[in-house]
Write an enzyme that holds these catalytic residues in place. Structure first.
Site, PDB file in Angstrom:
ATOM      1  N   LEU A 245       8.878  -6.368 -16.195  1.00 28.01           N
ATOM      2  CA  LEU A 245      10.248  -6.807 -15.907  1.00 28.01           C
ATOM      3  C   LEU A 245      10.857  -5.867 -14.865  1.00 28.01           C
ATOM      4  O   LEU A 245      10.721  -4.656 -14.962  1.00 28.01           O
ATOM      5  CB  LEU A 245      11.099  -6.782 -17.171  1.00 28.01           C
ATOM      6  CG  LEU A 245      10.823  -7.878 -18.196  1.00 28.01           C
ATOM      7  CD1 LEU A 245      11.702  -7.668 -19.426  1.00 28.01           C
ATOM      8  CD2 LEU A 245      11.048  -9.265 -17.613  1.00 28.01           C
TER       9      LEU A 245
ATOM     10  N   HIS B  53       3.340  -2.687 -28.301  1.00 26.79           N
ATOM     11  CA  HIS B  53       2.091  -2.298 -27.641  1.00 26.79           C
ATOM     12  C   HIS B  53       1.037  -2.007 -28.718  1.00 26.79           C
ATOM     13  O   HIS B  53       1.324  -1.271 -29.672  1.00 26.79           O
ATOM     14  CB  HIS B  53       2.339  -1.057 -26.780  1.00 26.79           C
ATOM     15  CG  HIS B  53       1.136  -0.651 -26.007  1.00 26.79           C
ATOM     16  ND1 HIS B  53       0.699  -1.333 -24.893  1.00 26.79           N
ATOM     17  CD2 HIS B  53       0.233   0.346 -26.206  1.00 26.79           C
ATOM     18  CE1 HIS B  53      -0.394  -0.769 -24.426  1.00 26.79           C
ATOM     19  NE2 HIS B  53      -0.695   0.254 -25.212  1.00 26.79           N
TER      20      HIS B  53
END
Ligand code: GRF
Length: 242
Positions: free
Chosen positions: A129, A145
């Site tokens: 992003l 993650h």
């Protein structure tokens, strides 16, 4: 009668309060309820099992959160089917759009805002992003993650950890910033690597752990338990044993 502060003193006061605000920012100011849910947009690129875990926790009444938008970086992501089944507004971008990342970011920021999202929750979203989105939602963009950051950053974290022969890996939920997998860590959960693990069996346990950890983090953000110290980059969670 107290003396009027000098200009310097007044400036010091303003600076001190700015620092105090910057240092300890509560991520959500009021405890949310099912009637006043925390609104999130979930960004996906694939299967969407983390999205599903969030939707299931909401359904079960365990999570005062509303998914106001599911946005996929791929039109064929299976997660879009999950969103459709849950009746959640959804949209997808295609490769063409991402050719100019600025355009994609602009669409994402605009759509998330228009849908009233307070947080952007990346769940298997495989794109970075940019500043447009991050600046529109400062410290309000999360990522999950599949490793214990800062170890094994990148898109092949499970394989990399397995190949490295570590005995413990795990899952991290963190704030996203402009670098991949580098924002402030909110929560981590270890997953032991077993002698007889294959990459697939390890991956399955990591996913199971993700499906517990992400809703847990969202629950604490919704409860107003999470504070980010923007100076140290450390996160404090009240009631973390709940
Ligand atoms: C998860 O392992 C997540 O940690 C990683 O991508 C995977 C997405 O899985 N970033 P899913 O799409 O939620 O099933």
């Amino acid at each position: 009668m107290s003396e009027k502060p000098t200009e310097d003193e007044a400036m010091d006061k303003i600076e001190a309060s700015r620092k105090a605000y910057a240092q300890a920012r509560k991520q959500n100011s009021r405890a949310r309820t099912a009637q006043d849910p925390l609104k999130i947009a979930v960004l996906i690129s694939g299967n969407g099992t983390n999205l599903q875990a969030i939707l299931d926790a909401i359904d079960a009444g365990d999570l005062p959160v509303e998914v106001v938008l599911v946005l996929s970086s791929r039109p064929d992501a299976y997660g879009l089917k999950r969103a459709a089944k849950a009746g959640v507004p959804m949209m997808s971008l295609d490769r063409e759009t991402y050719k100019n990342p600025q355009v994609a970011d602009d669409i994402i920021a605009t759509e998330c805002k228009q849908h009233g999202a307070e947080y952007i929750v990346m769940a298997g979203y495989m794109r970075l992003l940019g500043a447009d989105v991050l600046d529109s939602f400062p410290d309000h963009v999360l990522n999950i993650h599949p490793a214990l950051l800062p170890s094994f950053r990148g898109a092949h974290a499970i394989k990399d950890a397995f190949d490295a022969g570590v005995k413990v890996t795990g899952v991290t939920v963190h704030f996203a910033n402009a670098s991949y997998d580098k924002g402030a860590i909110i929560a981590q959960c270890p997953v032991a690597v077993r002698e007889d693990d294959t990459q697939d069996t390890l991956e399955a346990r990591i996913h199971e752990t993700e499906h517990v950890l992400y809703p847990w983090v969202l629950k604490h953000i919704a409860a107003g338990d999470v504070t980010l110290n923007t100076e140290t980059g450390k996160v404090h969670i009240d009631n973390a044993d709940e």
